[in-house]
Design an enzyme around this catalytic site. Structure first.
Site, PDB file in Angstrom:
ATOM      1  N   HIS A 546       0.824  -1.215   0.000  1.00 50.02           N
ATOM      2  CA  HIS A 546       0.000   0.000   0.000  1.00 50.02           C
ATOM      3  C   HIS A 546       0.856   1.263   0.000  1.00 50.02           C
ATOM      4  O   HIS A 546       0.459   2.258   0.590  1.00 50.02           O
ATOM      5  CB  HIS A 546      -0.877   0.040   1.267  1.00 50.02           C
ATOM      6  N   HIS A 589      -7.054  -0.107   2.880  1.00 53.10           N
ATOM      7  CA  HIS A 589      -6.537  -0.619   1.610  1.00 53.10           C
ATOM      8  C   HIS A 589      -6.719   0.488   0.578  1.00 53.10           C
ATOM      9  O   HIS A 589      -7.719   1.207   0.613  1.00 53.10           O
ATOM     10  CB  HIS A 589      -7.301  -1.868   1.194  1.00 53.10           C
TER      11      HIS A 589
HETATM   12  C1  LIG Z   1      -0.469  -7.884  -3.979  1.00 51.02           C
HETATM   13  C2  LIG Z   1      -1.299  -6.650  -3.745  1.00 51.02           C
HETATM   14  C3  LIG Z   1      -2.463  -6.740  -2.980  1.00 51.02           C
HETATM   15  C4  LIG Z   1      -3.242  -5.608  -2.761  1.00 51.02           C
HETATM   16  N1  LIG Z   1      -4.449  -5.723  -2.122  1.00 51.02           N
HETATM   17  C5  LIG Z   1      -5.282  -4.665  -2.060  1.00 51.02           C
HETATM   18  C6  LIG Z   1      -6.618  -4.807  -1.585  1.00 51.02           C
HETATM   19  O1  LIG Z   1      -7.065  -5.892  -1.225  1.00 51.02           O
HETATM   20  N2  LIG Z   1      -7.414  -3.712  -1.555  1.00 51.02           N
HETATM   21  C7  LIG Z   1      -6.950  -2.482  -1.946  1.00 51.02           C
HETATM   22  O2  LIG Z   1      -7.702  -1.507  -1.835  1.00 51.02           O
HETATM   23  N3  LIG Z   1      -5.699  -2.315  -2.425  1.00 51.02           N
HETATM   24  C8  LIG Z   1      -4.864  -3.378  -2.524  1.00 51.02           C
HETATM   25  N4  LIG Z   1      -3.628  -3.227  -3.073  1.00 51.02           N
HETATM   26  C9  LIG Z   1      -3.165  -1.880  -3.443  1.00 51.02           C
HETATM   27  C10 LIG Z   1      -3.828  -1.269  -4.678  1.00 51.02           C
HETATM   28  O3  LIG Z   1      -4.056  -2.214  -5.680  1.00 51.02           O
HETATM   29  C11 LIG Z   1      -2.915  -0.139  -5.172  1.00 51.02           C
HETATM   30  O4  LIG Z   1      -2.775   0.804  -4.134  1.00 51.02           O
HETATM   31  C12 LIG Z   1      -3.434   0.580  -6.387  1.00 51.02           C
HETATM   32  O5  LIG Z   1      -3.594  -0.306  -7.467  1.00 51.02           O
HETATM   33  C13 LIG Z   1      -2.431   1.657  -6.778  1.00 51.02           C
HETATM   34  O6  LIG Z   1      -2.761   2.160  -8.011  1.00 51.02           O
HETATM   35  P1  LIG Z   1      -1.762   3.013  -8.873  1.00 51.02           P
HETATM   36  O7  LIG Z   1      -2.616   3.690  -9.886  1.00 51.02           O
HETATM   37  O8  LIG Z   1      -0.956   3.919  -8.012  1.00 51.02           O
HETATM   38  O9  LIG Z   1      -0.709   1.975  -9.519  1.00 51.02           O
HETATM   39  P2  LIG Z   1      -0.805   0.476  -9.997  1.00 51.02           P
HETATM   40  O10 LIG Z   1      -2.222  -0.009  -9.958  1.00 51.02           O
HETATM   41  O11 LIG Z   1       0.213  -0.327  -9.270  1.00 51.02           O
HETATM   42  O12 LIG Z   1      -0.384   0.494 -11.535  1.00 51.02           O
HETATM   43  C14 LIG Z   1       0.830   0.935 -12.090  1.00 51.02           C
HETATM   44  C15 LIG Z   1       0.804   0.606 -13.575  1.00 51.02           C
HETATM   45  O13 LIG Z   1       1.870   1.261 -14.252  1.00 51.02           O
HETATM   46  C16 LIG Z   1       2.489   0.336 -15.132  1.00 51.02           C
HETATM   47  N5  LIG Z   1       3.887   0.751 -15.335  1.00 51.02           N
HETATM   48  C17 LIG Z   1       4.825   0.906 -14.373  1.00 51.02           C
HETATM   49  N6  LIG Z   1       5.984   1.307 -14.934  1.00 51.02           N
HETATM   50  C18 LIG Z   1       5.774   1.408 -16.270  1.00 51.02           C
HETATM   51  C19 LIG Z   1       6.601   1.774 -17.352  1.00 51.02           C
HETATM   52  N7  LIG Z   1       7.880   2.109 -17.194  1.00 51.02           N
HETATM   53  N8  LIG Z   1       6.055   1.791 -18.589  1.00 51.02           N
HETATM   54  C20 LIG Z   1       4.754   1.453 -18.770  1.00 51.02           C
HETATM   55  N9  LIG Z   1       3.932   1.088 -17.766  1.00 51.02           N
HETATM   56  C21 LIG Z   1       4.433   1.070 -16.524  1.00 51.02           C
HETATM   57  C22 LIG Z   1       2.344  -0.990 -14.392  1.00 51.02           C
HETATM   58  O14 LIG Z   1       2.563  -2.109 -15.217  1.00 51.02           O
HETATM   59  C23 LIG Z   1       0.928  -0.876 -13.876  1.00 51.02           C
HETATM   60  O15 LIG Z   1      -0.014  -1.241 -14.850  1.00 51.02           O
HETATM   61  C24 LIG Z   1      -2.826  -4.347  -3.300  1.00 51.02           C
HETATM   62  C25 LIG Z   1      -1.666  -4.258  -4.076  1.00 51.02           C
HETATM   63  C26 LIG Z   1      -0.907  -5.398  -4.312  1.00 51.02           C
HETATM   64  C27 LIG Z   1       0.324  -5.269  -5.167  1.00 51.02           C
END
Ligand SMILES: Cc1cc2nc3c(=O)[nH]c(=O)nc-3n(C[C@H](O)[C@H](O)[C@H](O)COP(=O)(O)OP(=O)(O)OC[C@H]3O[C@@H](n4cnc5c(N)ncnc54)[C@H](O)[C@@H]3O)c2cc1C
Length: 611
Positions: A546, A589
């Site tokens: 997180h 979460h």
């Molecule tokens: C194992 C796990 C369990 C979790 N469980 C929960 C839960 O039960 N409930 C909850 O609310 N949250 C949970 N979370 C947290 C939640 O999913 C994240 O906080 C949320 O998805 C964050 O979103 P974001 O937009 O910041 O990035 P992310 O959703 O992580 O996405 C980042 C994206 O950028 C892409 N990317 C990165 N670098 C590059 C690059 N150089 N070029 C092109 N693309 C790139 C990645 O491939 C990915 O698609 C969990 C996370 C994980 C990893």
């Protein structure tokens, strides 16, 4: 569906109004919202694959197989952590002083492999973000935006109706792209933990998504009850938009850096450089580049683009475009104590990741669900959020200790950290604001052997005081950044975990939980004193994935990377709009929080460009 994705020739050397990096929770939301206007062109670039129709994504508990598989998971790894040991979330399952940080790779980002908890922060936590010097980033606006992401749907028959599905219809969205509901299969043990908590004065609440969380409840999940499948940011926001001619979604496109030029004193993004099929390409941005690549990768891409701390960039040979020392700082993560595991009495028929594999359990579930569509799978759903004063009789002493430490170190704290700590202290003192979460975890992470009902009761720190960093360690984009979460650098964080472990023991030693459990397997009878527990907790922790804060939303002089329009300081047209902007981690979460941030970001960008 695959054929609706862009080909590299649709994107390389082409120009789009907006180039969005990372179809994450935030990237999917923003790309979809911006491209609702047919006059606006958007390119969305993802390093991983699409995973359309992939059961490991669509089946809710497919995450168990995705984690550590590089097709789905970036499998980042932290530096060696001095004060803690991770003994579970490692590929070997054995102890490790560094932590493996799973992150979703592919359309939907981490929403495609997360554990499905759908929770919303406490009102005061979001208002604290505004109080840091970010006008407009308050609960009211967040709440309205967050509800726009979701459609709450009634659940079909479930296997444990006594564990009640309580919610307030005014606190959930009814027409957003992401279907959510209560999951169908629960372990059943959640009900007994709830009863045990009630016996110790913790209330079961009926409005867990309304900004007031203290208590225990059945959490919603990002599951579409009509199909029994996982809802991701991609299925919600991108799949329905793939026919738009003004949106191009390119997978297997690894973004190396943002390309910039200087204009007066500001840096202006002209596009991004990405690798696809072994070749390096450029896509041009007529208006903006929006980074949504996560708390790990967004600061990394900024640094690779020359935006960051001069002292980090120059030794790596990266020419400095904007000297912005706060990039990659202020890293926060929820640390969870993973080894509080109970063996449950078999006659109660609890469903766990082990017992769900048994034919008799599957037959029973099918008989309950009848013809209801979708796969059989288990979701975690029992959550409890507690203020410090509820679970520790040392609360005042601990608060005094942390207050003193902040006072003594005031001169040494990085810009803005004192203000953050003051707000965290305010939350810690507030007897209505939770500082801890306990999840009921029906996934056996410890004992091997024949399938038995093992249940974890796992507490995690809500508002860690420890701060870490994420920085580039090479100018080569393929070399992943150095991640140092600096776990338990601040003593209050371990104090909170130890107090919570003691509280769990108190609640489970007699009454409703004791009635249904055979034994506390871990820590077990040999760990009795506070000192032993302290040592045991420190060596049995995990990340909860997180992390936030590495591109913090704050005034520049207070450690900010982005301003209230999410623009990176010193740039004209680069924004960051993912969870990395959250300057103070909230207790819950993080996915629903991220959707809320992204919906607000889309509003701001549209307003800024009058589109
Ligand atoms: C194992 C796990 C369990 C979790 N469980 C929960 C839960 O039960 N409930 C909850 O609310 N949250 C949970 N979370 C947290 C939640 O999913 C994240 O906080 C949320 O998805 C964050 O979103 P974001 O937009 O910041 O990035 P992310 O959703 O992580 O996405 C980042 C994206 O950028 C892409 N990317 C990165 N670098 C590059 C690059 N150089 N070029 C092109 N693309 C790139 C990645 O491939 C990915 O698609 C969990 C996370 C994980 C990893």
């Amino acid at each position: 569906m695959e054929q609706k994705l862009a080909k590299v020739t649709d994107v390389a050397q082409k120009s789009f109004d907006f180039v969005v990096v990372g179809p994450s929770v935030s990237g999917c939301t923003i790309a979809s919202r911006l491209s609702e206007n047919p006059n606006v062109s958007v390119a969305l670039l993802e390093a991983g694959n699409s995973h359309f129709d992939d059961p490991l994504v669509s089946v809710p508990d497919g995450w168990m197989q995705q984690v550590f598989d590089p097709e789905y998971d970036w499998v980042f790894r932290t530096t060696t952590q001095e004060k803690v040991v991770n003994n579970i979330t490692t590929p070997s399952g054995g102890p490790d002083k560094s932590f493996f940080w799973s992150r979703g790779k592919g359309l939907g980002g981490s929403s495609a492999l997360n554990f499905l908890f759908w929770t919303r922060p406490q009102r005061e936590e979001i208002d604290a973000v505004e109080a840091l010097g970010n006008p407009g980033w308050n609960w009211e606006r967040y709440f309205a935006a967050a509800k726009r992401a979701e459609t709450f749907l009634p659940s079909p028959a479930n296997n444990f109706p006594e564990f009640r599905e309580l919610y307030n219809k005014d606190s959930v969205g009814h027409s957003g792209p992401v279907p959510i509901s209560f999951c169908r299969t629960v372990s059943g043990a959640e009900l007994y933990f709830q009863k045990a908590l009630e016996a110790h004065g913790v209330k079961t609440i009926d409005d867990g998504l309304g900004g007031s969380l203290t208590g225990t409840f059945k959490a919603a999940a990002n599951i579409d009850p009509r199909t029994g499948t996982r809802s991701t940011a991609a299925t919600g926001y991108i799949v329905p938009a793939l026919d738009r001619p003004n949106l191009k979604v390119l997978t297997a496109a690894y973004v190396n850096r943002v390309l910039t030029k200087k204009e007066d004193d500001d840096v202006v993004a002209t596009g991004v450089e990405f690798e696809h099929g072994g070749n390096v390409h450029v896509v041009h941005a007529a208006k903006e580049v929006i980074l949504c690549a996560s708390t790990v990768k967004s600061p990394h891409i900024l640094e690779l683009s020359g935006i960051g701390n001069r002292n980090v960039l120059e030794p790596l040979g990266i020419p400095v475009q904007v000297d912005l020392p706060s990039v990659g700082e202020n890293l926060q993560d929820h640390l969870i104590f993973t080894s509080c595991v109970f063996k449950m009495k078999e006659e109660h028929g609890f469903v766990t990741s082990e017992t769900i594999t048994l034919p008799e359990v599957q037959a029973k579930l099918r008989s309950i669900y009848g013809e209801a569509a979708g796969p059989l799978s288990l979701a975690c759903t029992g959550v409890t959020f507690l203020p410090l004063h509820t679970f520790s009789d040392r609360a005042d002493e601990l608060i005094e200790k942390v207050e003193k430490r902040i006072e003594q170190n005031a001169d040494k704290l990085s810009p803005g950290l004192k203000e953050q700590y003051e707000l965290q202290l305010k939350l810690l003192k507030d007897k209505n604001v939770p500082d801890l979460e306990i999840v009921v975890f029906p996934v056996n992470v410890h004992p091997a052997g024949p399938p038995k009902p093992h249940i974890g009761l796992l507490p995690s720190i809500g508002h860690p005081f420890s701060r870490g960093t994420i920085h580039a360690s090479s100018s080569d984009p393929k070399v992943q950044p150095t991640i140092d979460p600096n776990y338990l650098a601040e003593e209050i964080d371990i104090d909170i975990l130890v107090e919570s472990a003691k509280f769990i023991r108190k609640v489970t030693q007699d009454g409703p939980w004791k009635d249904v459990s055979e034994a506390e397997l871990i820590p077990g009878a040999n760990i009795t004193t506070d000192e032993q527990l302290h040592e045991f907790v420190k060596t049995n922790v995990s990340t909860t994935w997180h992390s936030s804060g590495t591109c913090s939303l704050a005034p520049k002089e207070k450690g900010g990377v982005v301003d209230t329009h999410l623009k990176v300081y010193g740039t004209k047209n680069i924004r960051v709009a993912d969870l990395s902007i959250l300057p103070l981690l909230t207790v819950v979460h993080t996915q629903a929080t991220t959707y809320g941030i992204a919906e607000q970001a889309a509003d701001i960008i549209k307003a800024d460009h009058s589109i």
